[in-house]
Design an enzyme around this catalytic site. Structure first.
Site, PDB file in Angstrom:
ATOM      1  N   ASP A  74       1.121  -1.228   0.158  1.00 56.79           N
ATOM      2  CA  ASP A  74       0.134  -0.126  -0.010  1.00 56.79           C
ATOM      3  C   ASP A  74       0.703   1.169   0.090  1.00 56.79           C
ATOM      4  O   ASP A  74       0.924   2.438  -0.619  1.00 56.79           O
ATOM      5  CB  ASP A  74      -0.847  -0.140   0.848  1.00 56.79           C
ATOM      6  CG  ASP A  74      -2.496  -0.668   0.930  1.00 56.79           C
ATOM      7  OD1 ASP A  74      -2.385  -2.142   0.021  1.00 56.79           O
ATOM      8  OD2 ASP A  74      -2.569  -1.507   2.078  1.00 56.79           O
ATOM      9  N   HIS A 125      -5.615  -4.499   4.506  1.00 58.55           N
ATOM     10  CA  HIS A 125      -5.643  -5.748   5.022  1.00 58.55           C
ATOM     11  C   HIS A 125      -6.220  -6.754   5.803  1.00 58.55           C
ATOM     12  O   HIS A 125      -5.563  -7.554   6.582  1.00 58.55           O
ATOM     13  CB  HIS A 125      -4.092  -6.387   5.056  1.00 58.55           C
ATOM     14  CG  HIS A 125      -2.875  -5.633   3.566  1.00 58.55           C
ATOM     15  ND1 HIS A 125      -2.939  -6.524   2.281  1.00 58.55           N
ATOM     16  CD2 HIS A 125      -2.590  -4.387   3.601  1.00 58.55           C
ATOM     17  CE1 HIS A 125      -2.230  -6.147   1.421  1.00 58.55           C
ATOM     18  NE2 HIS A 125      -2.527  -4.733   2.251  1.00 58.55           N
TER      19      HIS A 125
END
Length: 251
Positions: free
Chosen positions: A198, A225
């Site tokens: 990310d 996540h």
């Protein structure tokens, strides 16, 4: 020998072989320092090294001059054998020696991965079932079971290693594995969740939007996540980096 080969450039060619850094330094002239292999390196194990994520991760590790020994481990059911990946990567012009290990699904890592894990400084586990169509409870059940087997083996064979878990849902699996380490009398802070993807994406988006050199961009990202796939849970903190903080709200 081809024209432009570093051996023809008059410089003392460095220990890193025909790597990109060595070639660039040699071609720039004898006054340019050629990168040297560090005097001390580390042993790294990539668990799930034959998977779609594990393969490029193994290559990146093998190219890192700080990695002197790389263990590639996966199950024998993988489409690409771990041994084939290890053989190819062992030919890369780095000091790193690469060796592969594999086990059938019926065998436990804690019983067989002594040589693979012993002496490791870092273990990266990229394992788990695909997230599509799975609930968070399904992921915890299946992925948690797979990771538990790996973590138990690490606790036995390399208790001082940092164990990085690339698994969903990271906010459930990592605390559970840290508790397992703590129960075994080991440091639970050795268990880490890896969510760097990310950050990498946020950095690239900001670089493309602002033109600021990518090396100067570092966007912190929280969340993500977590197994909540019905909505976005990752939040880039754009105000915390000078490059993105200057962006207008519309941009």
């Amino acid at each position: 020998r081809v024209r432009g080969h570093p051996a023809d450039c008059g410089s003392s060619f460095g220990a890193m072989g025909n790597c990109l850094e060595g070639i660039q330094a040699a071609l720039q002239g004898p006054q340019q320092p050629v990168p040297k292999t560090p005097k001390q390196g580390f042993k790294v194990c990539i668990v799930g090294g034959a998977g779609s994520l594990g393969q490029p991760l193994c290559m990146l590790a093998a190219l890192d001059p700080l990695v002197w020994e790389l263990a590639v481990y996966d199950r024998t059911i993988t489409l690409v054998p771990a041994e084939a990946i290890g053989c190819d990567l062992d030919h890369i012009e780095r000091k790193c020696r690469v060796k592969a290990y594999s086990l059938p699904s019926i065998e436990k890592e804690v019983d067989h991965l002594d040589e693979c894990l012993s002496g490791c400084h870092l273990v990266l586990a990229c394992v788990g079932i695909p997230i599509q169509g799975k609930s968070k409870s399904d992921l915890v059940k299946y992925n948690g079971s797979m990771v538990k087997s790996i973590v138990e083996a690490c606790a036995k064979f390399c208790p001082e290693a940092i164990v990085g878990l690339i698994v969903n849902p990271v906010n459930a699996v990592v605390p559970a594995m840290a508790a397992l380490y703590e129960k075994a009398g080991l440091d639970p802070k050795k268990i880490c969740g890896i969510t760097t993807l990310d950050v990498v994406r946020a950095n690239k988006f900001v670089h493309e939007e602002t033109g600021v050199p990518i090396e100067r961009v570092n966007i912190p990202v929280v969340g993500g996540h977590a197994g909540h796939f019905t909505g976005a849970s990752a939040l880039p903190l754009l105000s915390q980096d000078p490059a993105s903080a200057a962006l207008s709200e519309e941009r």
